[in-house]
Write an enzyme that holds these catalytic residues in place. Structure first.
Site, PDB file in Angstrom:
ATOM      1  N   GLU A  76      51.202  28.942  62.502  1.00 27.72           N
ATOM      2  CA  GLU A  76      49.821  29.427  62.579  1.00 27.72           C
ATOM      3  C   GLU A  76      48.898  28.699  61.601  1.00 27.72           C
ATOM      4  O   GLU A  76      47.759  28.363  61.948  1.00 27.72           O
ATOM      5  CB  GLU A  76      49.790  30.929  62.276  1.00 27.72           C
ATOM      6  CG  GLU A  76      48.387  31.510  62.352  1.00 27.72           C
ATOM      7  CD  GLU A  76      48.329  32.948  61.878  1.00 27.72           C
ATOM      8  OE1 GLU A  76      47.306  33.598  62.119  1.00 27.72           O
ATOM      9  OE2 GLU A  76      49.305  33.411  61.263  1.00 27.72           O
ATOM     10  N   ASP A  77      49.371  28.454  60.373  1.00 26.43           N
ATOM     11  CA  ASP A  77      48.472  28.004  59.306  1.00 26.43           C
ATOM     12  C   ASP A  77      48.658  26.557  58.870  1.00 26.43           C
ATOM     13  O   ASP A  77      47.945  26.094  57.984  1.00 26.43           O
ATOM     14  CB  ASP A  77      48.645  28.910  58.074  1.00 26.43           C
ATOM     15  CG  ASP A  77      48.193  30.336  58.342  1.00 26.43           C
ATOM     16  OD1 ASP A  77      47.347  30.509  59.239  1.00 26.43           O
ATOM     17  OD2 ASP A  77      48.673  31.256  57.663  1.00 26.43           O
TER      18      ASP A  77
END
Length: 704
Positions: A76-77
């Site tokens: 996600e990051d």
């Protein structure tokens, strides 16, 4: 931040055979991917995944779950991808990381319909591999522990989401310690004044009474020593949120709250649990109605323990829980105990539940199309306590507190529930809405041809029963709704001078996104779609503007350029005496002279405008709501619609407000020319023997 070797040491404490190389590679990869990223507190971001992994070591989870915790934010990051995780760590870990990523992206506290859809995705992810939600819960726990660095509005959002979703979910999974900590951390954000008040009262109480926990713990140990029973005794004060919730539920002040202390007695063998219970009840007086045996009747998440409340030292009530060590391990870890390791092998705890069976029981019957029904079922499954009742053969049925014999019938089998006509509790016939209590024996009496009634929805408590009843009602009502819908659509076509045909119906259904004409008729008959909507879909030239749209109509008493509209509370029609009320920014709103809403304006004469309908200049269609009570017999609703159509009045909407076995109550919107036309329609309905009551509907809750 916990360094790599310390983390591996935490895992080795319960799993000496851990794949240390796998954890080292995941630790290094996660640190590299998150390099340069920082949390709002200013700490390096990677401190968070490591802390999540450390929380999961407390539950003695397998290597795959620990590695997933270290990598759970990489997709996600960071620049990491699913393919790269799969290549480096295998498909199992890649799927776990991907599952946690998808859960993170769900906005579980958003609008109701979207929330329902996201809950479906949550349960879908859980059903594939429950370890996904274990990582997510640990992630939420660490975020709540470090929430002070977030913006105040973000803190409030996360705290509400935690209180409403993640804390109950942790409790439903049997992880009571996590539920209590999540609730208390959220409570600290949402109501700090209440929490601080309870803590201050605790400090005052301890100053006045001394260390009550230490004294009662010693009292219990002393009694067990006399009986020569080997067991450990632990005591504690309950969490501030738990105390506050009990104060709210029972409407008690802190000074009147008795059982704010809890004690656990942990022994080796199940037989000792009952010996310990005997010792405690012999020494202290048991509080009636506060005894639960979850050893003989375990909860669905594997929880086993004996609960009793006694009047202890100085008359104070204390709760005592008695269990074996194996039971305690499962009670602390809940469903997570299935993956627990000890000495390098999976723990073979006989009380650990099968996660696949547990998730199936949690999500059973949660396939309703209706968003409200789905959310209702989720909350029922997550929040309720349980009662245990018996079939005549002695089988145990678990139900939520507040369940009725109908819930019991549907829990046995949908067929039994559908055909239920009455029930006996301990041999005595009782109403179907009777609330069940622990230990009762229930006998369900069925009859061939019996079908669920609409009123049953308000009687049952379980999601399974509600879903089955709604499904049966939909199937039973479909034929009736199709016939009624056909009457309504034919009447609507006649009103605009167009010919009704099957082809026109199929075309309208297709334009409205439905597969067939019968489906459209069923929706019209059930008031999900109006007959007017069908006509307007095919013939846009007959479409009308919104009901509250400001319109220009000539009436006597207003300047030519003055705008006005009919009040929705009383729906005045031409021919009735009317009065205008001025509203700032809205022009003049016309009320019937007998509208109850005018009472609020009596002291404001400057806003009143004397008005009269101008003959022959009013709109040809004016909508009026009628409140009808009709007999629940075959063909009555169709007869009502026919009568309205015979008076050349069109039904534009219909809504059932109450369904009983003998009568229906409904609101019917009809389009009429004037008060005389309305009077003819109401007189025709009033003369019908199957219409018990009819009246104009006055909705003072609607805006003028």
């Amino acid at each position: 931040m916990i360094d790599l070797e310390d983390l591996i040491a935490l895992v080795r404490n319960y799993n000496p055979k851990t794949n240390a190389d796998l954890i080292r590679r995941a630790y290094a990869y996660g640190m590299k991917m998150h390099d340069g990223q920082f949390r709002q507190s200013g700490e390096p971001y990677f401190t968070h995944p490591v802390a999540v992994a450390a929380i999961l070591t407390e539950q003695r989870l397998d290597d795959a779950t620990i590695v997933t915790a270290l990598l759970h934010d990489t997709i996600e990051d960071t620049k990491s991808t699913y393919a790269e995780i799969e290549r480096l760590f295998g498909v199992n870990i890649a799927e776990l990381v991907d599952g946690v990523t998808k859960l993170t992206n769900l906005e579980l506290s958003s609008a109701q319909s979207k929330q329902a859809d996201n809950f479906r995705k949550l349960f879908m992810a859980m059903s594939k591999d429950l370890r996904v939600i274990l990582v997510k819960l640990a992630d939420r726990l660490h975020n709540m522990r470090t929430i002070k660095s977030m913006r105040p509005e973000k803190q409030a959002q996360k705290a509400r989401e935690t209180m409403e979703i993640f804390a109950p979910l942790a409790g439903r999974m049997g992880m009571q310690w996590m539920r209590e900590e999540l609730e208390d951390l959220a409570f600290r954000v949402l109501n700090p004044e209440a929490r601080n008040s309870i803590i201050r009262r605790f400090i005052t109480l301890q100053r006045e009474t001394g260390d009550v926990v230490h004294r009662i713990t010693n009292d219990i140990r002393s009694e067990l020593d006399k009986a020569e029973i080997d067991a450990d005794v632990y005591g504690r004060a309950k969490k501030p949120y738990s105390i506050w919730r009990k104060m709210q539920e029972k409407d008690l002040a802190f000074s009147r709250l008795s059982d704010i202390y809890g004690f656990r007695v942990i022994c080796e063998h199940e037989a000792d649990c009952y010996r310990i219970l005997g010792v405690i009840h012999h020494r202290w007086r048991a509080v009636p109605g506060r005894f639960k045996d979850y050893i003989s009747q375990p909860k669905s998440n594997g929880y086993r323990s004996i609960h009793t409340t006694v009047s202890g030292r100085d008359g104070k009530r204390v709760e005592v829980q008695v269990r074996t060590r194996q039971m305690h391990e499962v009670n602390e870890a809940g469903v997570a105990a299935h993956w627990a390791y000890r000495e390098g092998v999976r723990t073979k705890n006989p009380f650990a539940v099968d996660p696949a069976k547990w998730i199936a029981s949690l999500t059973e019957r949660l396939d309703e199309d209706d968003h409200d029904a789905f959310m209702e079922n989720v909350k029922l499954e997550m929040y309720t306590d349980q009662v245990f009742c018996f079939t005549p053969k002695g089988d145990v049925i678990q139900l939520p507190k507040g369940a009725t014999p109908l819930d019991f019938a549907f829990a046995i089998h949908t067929r039994i529930g559908n055909s239920c006509v009455s029930a006996k509790i301990d041999g005595i016939r009782v109403p179907l809405w009777t609330r069940l209590r622990n230990g009762q024996s229930i006998e369900i009496i069925t009859a061939e041809g019996q079908r669920p009634q609409a009123s049953w929805i308000d009687i049952v408590t379980t999601g399974r029963a509600k879903a089955a009843i709604r499904r049966s009602l939909r199937e039973e009502d479909r034929g009736r709704f199709i016939r009624l819908g056909q009457e309504l659509v034919r009447s609507a076509f006649d009103q605009v001078g167009r010919k009704y045909s099957d082809k026109a119906l199929r075309t309208a259904a297709k334009m409205l996104g439905l597969t067939e004409g019968e489906e459209l008729l069923a929706r019209v008959g059930s008031a999900e779609v109006t007959a007017r909507k069908v006509v307007e879909t095919l013939y846009p030239e007959f479409a009308q503007g919104p009901a509250d749209e400001v319109i220009q109509r000539p009436v006597l008493g207003l300047p030519p350029d003055q705008t006005f509209r009919r009040a929705q509370c009383c729906q005045p029609v031409p021919g009735e005496r009317i009065v205008g009320i001025t509203y700032r920014g809205q022009g003049v709103v016309i009320h019937a002279i007998d509208c109850p809403a005018l009472e609020e304006m009596e002291d404001q004469p400057s806003r009143w405008v004397d008005l009269h309908w101008q003959p022959g200049r009013h709109a040809p269609v004016n909508t009026v709501s009628l409140d009808l009570t009709i007999a629940n017999d075959a063909g009555v609703l169709g007869r009502v619609c026919t009568l309205i159509g015979e008076q050349k009045a069109n039904i534009s909407d219909m809504q059932f407000t109450d369904r009983k076995p003998d009568f229906y109550r409904l609101l019917v919107d009809i389009d009429v020319r004037d008060v005389e036309h309305l009077h003819l329609a109401m007189t025709a309905l009033e003369a019908e023997s199957q219409v018990a009551q009819i009246a104009r509907h006055r909705d003072l809750g609607r805006k003028p």
